[in-house]
Each structure stands twice: as structure tokens, then as C-alpha cells.
Design a protein around this motif. Structure first.
Motif, PDB file in Angstrom:
ATOM      1  N   ILE B 170       0.840  -1.192   0.000  1.00 36.18           N
ATOM      2  CA  ILE B 170       0.000   0.000   0.000  1.00 36.18           C
ATOM      3  C   ILE B 170       0.881   1.250   0.000  1.00 36.18           C
ATOM      4  O   ILE B 170       0.638   2.201  -0.744  1.00 36.18           O
ATOM      5  N   ASP B 171       1.910   1.227   0.805  1.00 33.44           N
ATOM      6  CA  ASP B 171       2.833   2.355   0.875  1.00 33.44           C
ATOM      7  C   ASP B 171       3.400   2.658  -0.512  1.00 33.44           C
ATOM      8  O   ASP B 171       3.361   3.775  -1.007  1.00 33.44           O
ATOM      9  N   LYS B 172       3.875   1.613  -1.145  1.00 32.75           N
ATOM     10  CA  LYS B 172       4.467   1.746  -2.480  1.00 32.75           C
ATOM     11  C   LYS B 172       3.399   2.183  -3.496  1.00 32.75           C
ATOM     12  O   LYS B 172       3.631   3.024  -4.358  1.00 32.75           O
ATOM     13  N   ALA B 173       2.210   1.599  -3.376  1.00 30.26           N
ATOM     14  CA  ALA B 173       1.133   1.891  -4.324  1.00 30.26           C
ATOM     15  C   ALA B 173       0.742   3.370  -4.266  1.00 30.26           C
ATOM     16  O   ALA B 173       0.514   4.004  -5.292  1.00 30.26           O
ATOM     17  N   VAL B 174       0.696   3.904  -3.055  1.00 35.19           N
ATOM     18  CA  VAL B 174       0.321   5.302  -2.912  1.00 35.19           C
ATOM     19  C   VAL B 174       1.409   6.192  -3.519  1.00 35.19           C
ATOM     20  O   VAL B 174       1.138   7.139  -4.240  1.00 35.19           O
ATOM     21  N   TYR B 175       2.635   5.814  -3.278  1.00 35.30           N
ATOM     22  CA  TYR B 175       3.771   6.573  -3.802  1.00 35.30           C
ATOM     23  C   TYR B 175       3.801   6.534  -5.325  1.00 35.30           C
ATOM     24  O   TYR B 175       4.042   7.527  -5.990  1.00 35.30           O
ATOM     25  N   LYS B 176       3.502   5.347  -5.877  1.00 38.69           N
ATOM     26  CA  LYS B 176       3.557   5.176  -7.333  1.00 38.69           C
ATOM     27  C   LYS B 176       2.201   5.457  -7.989  1.00 38.69           C
ATOM     28  O   LYS B 176       2.041   5.281  -9.188  1.00 38.69           O
TER      29      LYS B 176
END
Lengths: 217, 451
Positions: B170-176
Motif C-alpha cells: 500500500i505504501d508503495k502503491a500510494v507513492y507510485k
């Protein structure tokens, strides 16, 4: 508790599912064994029948390519004391088969239930560890897929003039094995190794079948 | 089939264990739930607090007279059983138990977990967890979890046995800026687990692709049957942990499920049409590719302004059994006729359009390759050289996607200082971009099949 099926019962079960076996029998007398060999013809193989011996070759429990009565008698004398060392069950006499050594089997997985295995056999099963699995039941097309997937299976389709293995027969063997697995929940494990294959011949030379104590043939 | 609609689309939620104590799981859940406060009624339950945020609390579920669709429980472990009992009595539409300390922790925990599951089963209330992160459905502004963020809506549904892994994704998804249809963490899976979620999400209109991370299955045989049906319509991509002997040891101590043999899982995935991947990034990459691009049977065409990258791509294609058809005479004639290729003498697949390739040359090359019948889709590669017009090239790729909506297109462009605006533009237009030809091939491989 799992127990190993005897030579006769194993054969009976496999025959019921039309799984082809190398012609053979278990004998406790040399003369009766000779009568049998004279009927099926040379060359033949003798091996110890005790279910306690897993890797017969390692114990020197197999004599192959016996061409005549003299060789047969010699091999019999040599193996007889050896089989007495293990639970004495006599000696198995079989028609000698050549060709590729393959293997097939059944396992029961806690998650997926009966699983069919196919791969190279003989010593190659341990060295190459080239086997593949399918969750049973499988159909003939899936069985062909298993053969096709096996690394090096190209040599089975008539590579450089070698006789082509009958893939249809081999695939049918796997389908029959799959049926045996799904229809007999008390059969816990089956190892068919080696399966001798040359041209149109596809025959099981050695079978080890483990069953639960509830198993009835 | 079990109805999970009250879990994914609740009109009312009661949260037992609501608190505004700083740095607590309870507060994270409260804050996440507030994102959807206009969409549904929220009831905060806590016998020890009068108010949480602006909400007056209820001492227990019994004190709420209204109908409740979903109950979320994040109380101390000892209180969970009683709360579940109350929820079952109230005939709620679903329960999520976030609290840990059950089958993953001790034999006593296993026992309580079994009791809870049995209660829910008897009452006909579907149960998520215990020991899970929760459920997120961005399109509905539903974040029933203690995840740090809510990703934007998308077409991928991700089901994970591990909550922590989901957090990082989720962290990565929000960033990307990656979107998700649903994010599901089912923890110990006392009642609902992979089989039920896969079956439910197959019929969810938001879901185009189902991605899952699993450590072990509890009902493998059933999964095989479910997945066989689902993959006919919705692709399932699976990352299975514990495929090595060492990995298996740590799995059995991690989650209270037994991992089966790697080979047997592999066989099961293959037989049921599940795409198996072996890394988190591959799971996300392949899911993104399948969510963004169409499937089309055929071979792979490669267009590149750099020879090396083109060769790396076809090397990988050969390794992965992806066919790169030779260019037909017709295609070559078309290329020859087009004056933008006057400097190029050799026309092959991969098509090297040379370092000074301008947007027009990119466009023509892609267009002519797409017209060849046995080319099912293309990988377009752009190395950033001093003359490269990154943004305009990206626009041309987008134009090709619009012109050939049925054929997949994947790009390889480094996300560097020069490349970034191009990557940004491509991703906004749902062209999956990867920094490595290897990954681009791994993704397009699954798009060049008709099933």
C-alpha cells in the motif's frame, strides 16, 4: 500406519487398473522358477522379493541379463542366501527388458489429495530429480503434458534414430494410475520405478505400494 | 456462495475497540473509517471512553439499536469472544477481527479461534481474521483496516495472507499512484480465506485482476476447483511463500498453516490456470499489466532506439518462450516506403530505429509493426539520448494504444531525470512501463495469450 503390499497383491492391484507389468513371478524353488523361465524365454532378471529392501541394486539384490540356464542357476544360488537375510520371500523372476527407465507414482498431499508423479526412473530419479506432478484426476491430454514437460523427454520421441516410445501407452498408464489413486483412498503411496520403455513396450518392472491398515483388495 | 457484500459495501459499521489514544491500532482504524463517514453510519464502541473523535461512544454492541452491517473488532484478545457473541446475536452482516493472539500464537489461542469461528458459522455471519490488517475498498471510501494509507481506486484486487506485506505494498502503491479495487488481509483465515475471497471478487465489477500472496492453503482441493472456474474470466496471479525447504520451516511457525510441497502447489496452479510469480515486484508488475492492457494472441514485436536493449529483450523473449515473428515482406515494404526510415538499412524484429529516432519515426515503426497480423503486441523501448524527445515519444505511444485498443503495448523507459516525465505520462495513460526489458517480457508474455 502404512504397510507395504506384497509382490502378488501389488501386481493384482495394478492389473486391475490395466497398468502393464513386466512378465514375472515370485518363486521359492529353483526348479519351479526354471519351468517358468523356459515358458517365457531368456534373457531374464532375478531379484530379491523382500518388501524390506528398498534399493535392491545397492544390496546386490538384482542379477540382470541372464541368457541361459547356467547363468540363471548361478544367479539363483548367489541371491538365495541374500534374500534369507531379509524377511525371506523368495525371488522374483522377470523377463529382461531394456530401454529407457522411467518412473511414475502416487502421493497423497494434505492439501490437494491424490497427486500423480511422473519422471525419469532408475538411478536418474535421484540424480536428476526430474519429476513433475499433477493433482489427480488427470485426463490423457494432461498426462501427455506431463511427459512433454519432463526435461529431456525429447529423447523419448525417436531422437537420432532411437525407437520412439509409445507416448499414448505411457499417457494411458498415468491416467490409469490417477484412477487408481482417486478410487482407492486406502492406497497411500505408489512408486513404479523403473517403468521400462522401448518402442511400443511400456511395462512396470518394480512396484512398491503402501496402503493403510484398512486396505482390502 | 457466501454473501460478502456487507463486508465490502457496508452501510453501517460498528468499531469495537475505538480509541483516540495516540499511536494505537485503534486510532489508525478510527481515522481510516472516518474517510468514509459520509458514505455510511459509524458507531464507535468503547466502554472506557465517552468520546472518540467527534463520536459519542457506545459501551457495547448491545446498546446500538440500529442495524449494523459490519463489525470491526480490535479489542484486547480476551474480550474478542464475547464481542463476537454479541455481534452474532445482533445478526450483523460480517465481522472483521483485527486482534492477534490466536492460532498463530498458542494452542489456547487456537482453541478460542475455533470457538469464534464456530459461533459465526452457526449464526451465518462471515468472519475475516483474526490477526489481520482488514479490508480496503477505495472506490467506496471503505478502509476497514489499520493500514497507513488508502490507495486510489483501480482494477486490481489484492488478497494477502500477510498483513505486513500488504502495508508495504500500500505504501508503495500510494507513492507510485497505483490503484486497487480491493485489498484484503485475512490473517489466520478462521472462516473466510482465499477460496471465498477469490470467488466473491470474481463477480466484483471493479475487479479485473486478482493478485494473491499466500503462505499455505487450508482447503487446497477446493481452491483448485474455484480457481479453475475463476481464471476462465478473471486472471489470478499468485505469489506463494515457502517454496524452498528452508522457507517452509519459517512459514509453519509464522502463520498457523501447513505449507505443501512447492512442486504440488506449482502443479495445482498450472492445472487451475493461475499465473505463479516468484517475487513481490513481479506480482505487482504482472497484475498491473493485466489490469491495464488487453490480451491478444500473437507474437511479440520490439521497437527500440538502442540496439543493446533490443537484444536484451529478444534474449529474454526466447528464454520465456515468447515468439518474436520475423517481419513480413509487406511490413518491410511499408517501412521502406516511409521516408522516416531512410537512414535505416536493416529491417528486422527487433526493429532498431537508431539513437536519433524522433517521435514520428517511433510512431510509424509501432504503427507498421502493429499492422502485421502475427504480431499480437509490442514492447517499445526508449533509451534517453541527447536528441530523444521523451514526452512527445510517450504521446506517440499513447496514440498507438488508442489506435490499436485490442493489442497490448508495454514500454521500457528509465525513470531518470530525463525519462521521468515520459514515464509519468505513460502510467497516467495505463501503459505499463518497466525499467528492465526482462520485466517487460515477463509481463507481456501473459498478455500475448488469448485465454
Amino acid at each position: 500406519m502404512k504397510k507395504l503390499l506384497s509382490f502378488e497383491k501389488s501386481n493384482q492391484l495394478l492389473k486391475r487398473y490395466n497398468i502393464p507389468l513386466v512378465l514375472g513371478g515370485r518363486y521359492t524353488s529353483l526348479e519351479k522358477a526354471l519351468d517358468f523361465v523356459n515358458k517365457i524365454g531368456y534373457p531374464v532378471v532375478i531379484k530379491i522379493a523382500s518388501p524390506n529392501v528398498a534399493h535392491k541394486t545397492e544390496y546386490g539384490g538384482v542379477e540382470v541379463d541372464l541368457e541361459n540356464e547356467e547363468e540363471f542357476r548361478k544367479a539363483w544360488q548367489k541371491l538365495w542366501p541374500l534374500q534369507e537375510k531379509f524377511q525371506p520371500q523368495g525371488l522374483v523372476v522377470q523377463k529382461m527388458r531394456k530401454g529407457f527407465e522411467l518412473s511414475a507414482g502416487i502421493e497423497r498431499d494434505a492439501q490437494f489429495g491424490p497427486v500423480v508423479m511422473f519422471g525419469w526412473g532408475g538411478i536418474f530419479i535421484e540424480i536428476l530429480k526430474q519429476v513433475n506432478f499433477r493433482i489427480a484426476p488427470i485426463n490423457k491430454e494432461q498426462a501427455r503434458g506431463m511427459i512433454d514437460e519432463l526435461q529431456g523427454s525429447k529423447v523419448l520421441s525417436g531422437f537420432r534414430g532411437r525407437p520412439q516410445i509409445d507416448w499414448g501407452k505411457l499417457a494411458q498408464l498415468l491416467v490409469n494410475l490417477s484412477a487408481l489413486a482417486t478410487e482407492n483412498p486406502d492406497v497411500l503411496q505408489v512408486d513404479l520405478n523403473p517403468i521400462m520403455s522401448e518402442g511400443s513396450i511400456v511395462e512396470v518392472a518394480d512396484a512398491r505400494i503402501y496402503v493403510s491398515k484398512n486396505f482390502n483388495l | 456462495m457466501i454473501d460478502l457484500s456487507k463486508i465490502f459495501n457496508p452501510d453501517s459499521i460498528a468499531f469495537v475497540g475505538a480509541t483516540d489514544r495516540k499511536d494505537s491500532v485503534g486510532l489508525s482504524i478510527v481515522e481510516n473509517l472516518l474517510q468514509g463517514k459520509k458514505k455510511r453510519e459509524l458507531f464507535m464502541v468503547n466502554p472506557y471512553r465517552k468520546k472518540v473523535k467527534d463520536y459519542s461512544t457506545y459501551p457495547s454492541l448491545k446498546n446500538i439499536s440500529q442495524k449494523i452491517d459490519l463489525v470491526i473488532i480490535a479489542t484486547p484478545q480476551k474480550a474478542v469472544k464475547e464481542v463476537v457473541k454479541e455481534a452474532c446475536k445482533k445478526e450483523v452482516g460480517g465481522i472483521i477481527v483485527i486482534t492477534a493472539g490466536f492460532s498463530e500464537a498458542s494452542p489456547e489461542g487456537t482453541l478460542v479461534q475455533k470457538e469464534i469461528a464456530a459461533m459465526c458459522k452457526e449464526a451465518g455471519v462471515p468472519l475475516v481474521g483474526p490477526n489481520c490488517l482488514g479490508i480496503i475498498r477505495p472506490i467506496n471510501k471503505l478502509n476497514a483496516s489499520f493500514a497507513p494509507f488508502t490507495p486510489r481506486p483501480g482494477r486490481i484486487s489484492l488478497i494477502s495472507q500477510s498483513g505486513a506485506l500488504l502495508d508495504s505494498i500500500i505504501d508503495k502503491a500510494v507513492y507510485k499512484d497505483l490503484g486497487f479495487a480491493n485489498l484484503v488481509s485475512y490473517g489466520n483465515g478462521a472462516d473466510l480465506s482465499l477460496n471465498e475471497f477469490v470467488q466473491y471478487l470474481d463477480r466484483d465489477e471493479e475487479t479485473k485482476v486478482i493478485a494473491c500472496y499466500l503462505e499455505g492453503l487450508k482447503r487446497g482441493r477446493e481452491f483448485l476447483e474455484v480457481a479453475k472456474k475463476v481464471t476462465k474470466k478473471t486472471p489470478i496471479i499468485a505469489l506463494k511463500a515457502g517454496v524452498t525447504e528452508k522457507g517452509q520451516e519459517s512459514v509453519s511457525t509464522h502463520t498457523a498453516s501447513l505449507a505443501g510441497d512447492a512442486e504440488i502447489y506449482e502443479a495445482a496452479f498450472k492445472q487451475s490456470g493461475v499465473i505463479q510469480v516468484d517475487s513481490i515486484s513481479e506480482l505487482l508488475n504482472v497484475s498491473q499489466g493485466l489490469a491495464w492492457q488487453p490480451k491478444h494472441q500473437g507474437g511479440l514485436g520490439v521497437v527500440s532506439n538502442g540496439g543493446g536493449m533490443a537484444v536484451l529483450t529478444v534474449d529474454q523473449a526466447q528464454k520465456e518462450d515468447v515468439f518474436t515473428p520475423p517481419l513480413t515482406n509487406k511490413t518491410i515494404k511499408r517501412l521502406q516506403k516511409s521516408e522516416v526510415f531512410s537512414e535505416i538499412t536493416s529491417f528486422e524484429n527487433p526493429l532498431d530505429i537508431i539513437g536519433d529516432a524522433n517521435p514520428e519515426r517511433y510512431y510509424r515503426a509501432m504503427d507498421i509493426l502493429m499492422r502485421q497480423k502475427d504480431i499480437g503486441g509490442i514492447i517499445v523501448i526508449q533509451t534517453t539520448q541527447s536528441v530523444t524527445d521523451v514526452e512527445e515519444n510517450a504521446r506517440k505511444i499513447i496514440k498507438i494504444k488508442e489506435k490499436y485498443p485490442k493489442k497490448p503495448i508495454v514500454s521500457v523507459l528509465f525513470d531518470g531525470r530525463m525519462g521521468h516525465p515520459g514515464v509519468d505520462l505513460l502510467e497516467k495513460n495505463k501503459i505499463p512501463n518497466y525499467e528492465d526489458p526482462k520485466i517487460a517480457v515477463q509481463v507481456i508474455k501473459h498478455l500475448l495469450k488469448d485465454k
